[in-house]
Design an enzyme around this catalytic site. Structure first.
Site, PDB file in Angstrom:
ATOM      1  N   PHE A  26      45.644  35.244  40.376  1.00  0.00           N
ATOM      2  CA  PHE A  26      45.648  33.848  40.806  1.00  0.00           C
ATOM      3  C   PHE A  26      47.010  33.236  40.489  1.00  0.00           C
ATOM      4  CE2 PHE A  26      40.792  32.797  40.378  1.00  0.00           C
ATOM      5  CZ  PHE A  26      40.547  33.600  41.474  1.00  0.00           C
TER       6      PHE A  26
ATOM      7  N   GLU B 283      45.751  43.617  50.884  1.00  0.00           N
ATOM      8  CA  GLU B 283      46.325  44.753  50.163  1.00  0.00           C
ATOM      9  C   GLU B 283      46.423  45.982  51.063  1.00  0.00           C
ATOM     10  OE1 GLU B 283      46.102  46.961  45.827  1.00  0.00           O
ATOM     11  OE2 GLU B 283      44.397  45.739  46.474  1.00  0.00           O
TER      12      GLU B 283
ATOM     13  N   LYS C  26      37.559  49.020  40.071  1.00  0.00           N
ATOM     14  CA  LYS C  26      36.787  47.802  39.840  1.00  0.00           C
ATOM     15  C   LYS C  26      35.378  47.928  40.400  1.00  0.00           C
ATOM     16  CE  LYS C  26      40.524  44.325  39.658  1.00  0.00           C
ATOM     17  NZ  LYS C  26      41.701  45.185  39.894  1.00  0.00           N
TER      18      LYS C  26
ATOM     19  N   HIS D  70      44.411  46.953  43.574  1.00  0.00           N
ATOM     20  CA  HIS D  70      43.806  45.770  42.968  1.00  0.00           C
ATOM     21  C   HIS D  70      42.342  45.675  43.407  1.00  0.00           C
ATOM     22  CE1 HIS D  70      43.760  42.057  40.856  1.00  0.00           C
ATOM     23  NE2 HIS D  70      43.499  41.330  41.923  1.00  0.00           N
TER      24      HIS D  70
ATOM     25  N   CYS E 209      45.317  37.991  36.625  1.00  0.00           N
ATOM     26  CA  CYS E 209      44.856  39.375  36.781  1.00  0.00           C
ATOM     27  C   CYS E 209      46.002  40.385  36.827  1.00  0.00           C
ATOM     28  CB  CYS E 209      44.012  39.491  38.032  1.00  0.00           C
ATOM     29  SG  CYS E 209      42.732  38.223  38.117  1.00  0.00           S
TER      30      CYS E 209
ATOM     31  N   HIS F 200      35.830  43.450  37.324  1.00  0.00           N
ATOM     32  CA  HIS F 200      37.189  42.922  37.235  1.00  0.00           C
ATOM     33  C   HIS F 200      37.436  42.443  35.809  1.00  0.00           C
ATOM     34  CE1 HIS F 200      40.958  41.265  38.045  1.00  0.00           C
ATOM     35  NE2 HIS F 200      40.699  40.524  39.119  1.00  0.00           N
TER      36      HIS F 200
END
Length: 429
Positions: A415, A328, A349, A317, A177, A354
């Site tokens: 990830f 975050e 998002k 994010h 991502c 996403h």
């Protein structure tokens, strides 16, 4: 000797070129062009709905943020389109829009100094899936000769370079991502180090397939809110329970400042610095205290030679996962201190879902709208405060906010513990 070395270092860094953005392209679940995407953000539109690409009734999650009213044959002849996986199709469409906006005349530039650095987190999922299904049904070991050229991730950059005859640096970036921001960072470095004058960069993703939805669903990474897809993506909300899978792409035309000015280009904004780190913690979970995210943001600011107080907005994010949103938030407070409460923060998002490897590019474009149009896109679907999250921070919940933004930070985390932060700034000649 040491003085001489320091002089060399000073000369090296002082001669690094400035990098500007002259064109953008967007294909998203809430708008298929840059203007349409902007309108979707302003209106707080949710792109989530029940999956139409395949029958998802047996899946744990039965909805996603799919593109709406998109037909590749509106852009490319069917024969050409059939030789590309959807992720490459999306790449071509957004790059065409960005190139048109940039006004680049390929007859008048040095094409050996023009390159493509494109990213995708997964690549040709649909192509691989269909070929395996076909082989299983027919029992035939024969595969389509376009199988490999359609599914490999680097093929999108190949198609782009062939269309525009860009023969400079050409490769792909994969970091889950964080892919798009890594692609932008690599392009930024390539231009400022003098290896190219122009780079097409960004990312595209087409993972709303049986394998994509099934795979992420089995990890329980996706929200299972099948009774209410529109509000399933709930970043920073108490009842968030996973992300919503999206598809599409975002493109940037990056140029050295000298190159852009020499041809009289319209400059949208400037890239100032990037921070790239690894959590070294877990294959999917973020570091609980945001260790890698903290360093990525600090490194981006340091490279930009900017103080935290100079940032007005962070497009976070913000995936709508229980662990990620908390980590975050902690990282932002650590980096920005008291100034964190003066920032606008939002997760787009909540609207687009996403987009995995395309997320950073699409979200950075949302940040550019804050600079060019004076509005910060909202974080929609907020209903209940989470006591684990400091809700004194301005998450721009549910409504866009007018604000003069001179500089913003874009965060993407993937990830494997990949973290990429990029600082964008209003261009001042």
């Amino acid at each position: 000797m040491w003085i001489f070395c320091l002089q060399l270092i000073h000369t090296y860094f002082s001669e690094m070129r400035r990098v500007v953005i002259t064109g953008i392209g967007a294909l998203t679940p809430i708008g298929n062009t840059v203007p349409a995407y902007k309108e979707g953000l302003v209106n707080g539109v949710s792109g989530a709905d029940y999956i139409t690409h395949f029958d998802a009734k047996e899946f744990r999650t039965q909805f996603a943020c799919e593109l709406k009213d998109f037909n590749i044959e509106d852009f490319y002849h069917r024969k050409v389109a059939r030789r590309m996986d959807p992720f490459s199709q999306y790449a071509m469409v957004v790059v065409d829009e960005a190139m048109e906006m940039s006004g680049l005349d390929i007859e008048k530039i040095d094409l050996t100094r023009a390159g493509v650095i494109w990213g995708s987190g997964i690549g040709g999922f649909e192509t691989l899936e269909k070929e395996i299904e076909s082989a299983a049904i027919t029992g035939s070991p024969k595969y389509n000769p376009f199988l490999i050229p359609k599914l490999i991730i680097d093929i999108a950059s190949g198609h782009i370079s062939m269309k525009y005859n860009f023969s400079g640096p050409n490769y792909s970036v994969v970091s889950a991502c964080a892919t798009s921001n890594n692609s932008i960072a690599s392009s930024f470095d390539t231009i400022r180090l003098g290896r190219a004058d122009v780079i097409i960069t960004g990312g595209s993703e087409a993972a709303v397939t049986k394998t994509g939805v099934g795979g992420f669903g089995s990890m329980k990474a996706l929200s299972p809110r099948n009774d209410d897809p529109k509000t399933a993506s709930r970043p920073f909300d108490l009842d968030r329970n996973g992300f919503v899978l999206g598809e599409g792409g975002g493109a940037f035309i990056l140029e050295s400042l000298e190159h852009a000015q020499a041809r009289g280009a319209n400059i949208i904004a400037e890239i100032m610095g990037c921070g790239l780190t690894g959590d070294a913690h877990h294959i999917t979970a973020p570091h609980p205290e945001g260790k890698g995210a903290i360093k990525a943001m600090r490194d981006a600011l340091d490279e930009a030679k900017m103080n935290p107080e100079e940032i007005d907005y962070i497009n976070v994010h913000g995936t709508s996962t229980p662990l990620g949103d908390v980590a975050e938030t902690l990282a932002i407070k650590k980096v920005f201190g008291d100034h964190a409460y003066d920032l606008n923060i939002s997760s787009t998002k909540s609207m687009t879902g996403h987009l995995l490897g395309a997320a950073g590019a699409v979200e950075a474009i949302a940040g550019l709208f804050a600079i060019t149009d004076g509005f910060v896109a909202p974080t929609i679907n907020h209903f209940t405060d989470d006591p684990k999250i400091d809700n004194k921070l301005n998450f721009t919940f549910n409504q866009p906010q007018e604000r003069k933004v001179d500089a913003f930070l874009s965060n993407t985390f993937g990830f494997g513990g990949h973290n990429a932060s990029v600082v964008f700034k209003r261009f001042n000649g």
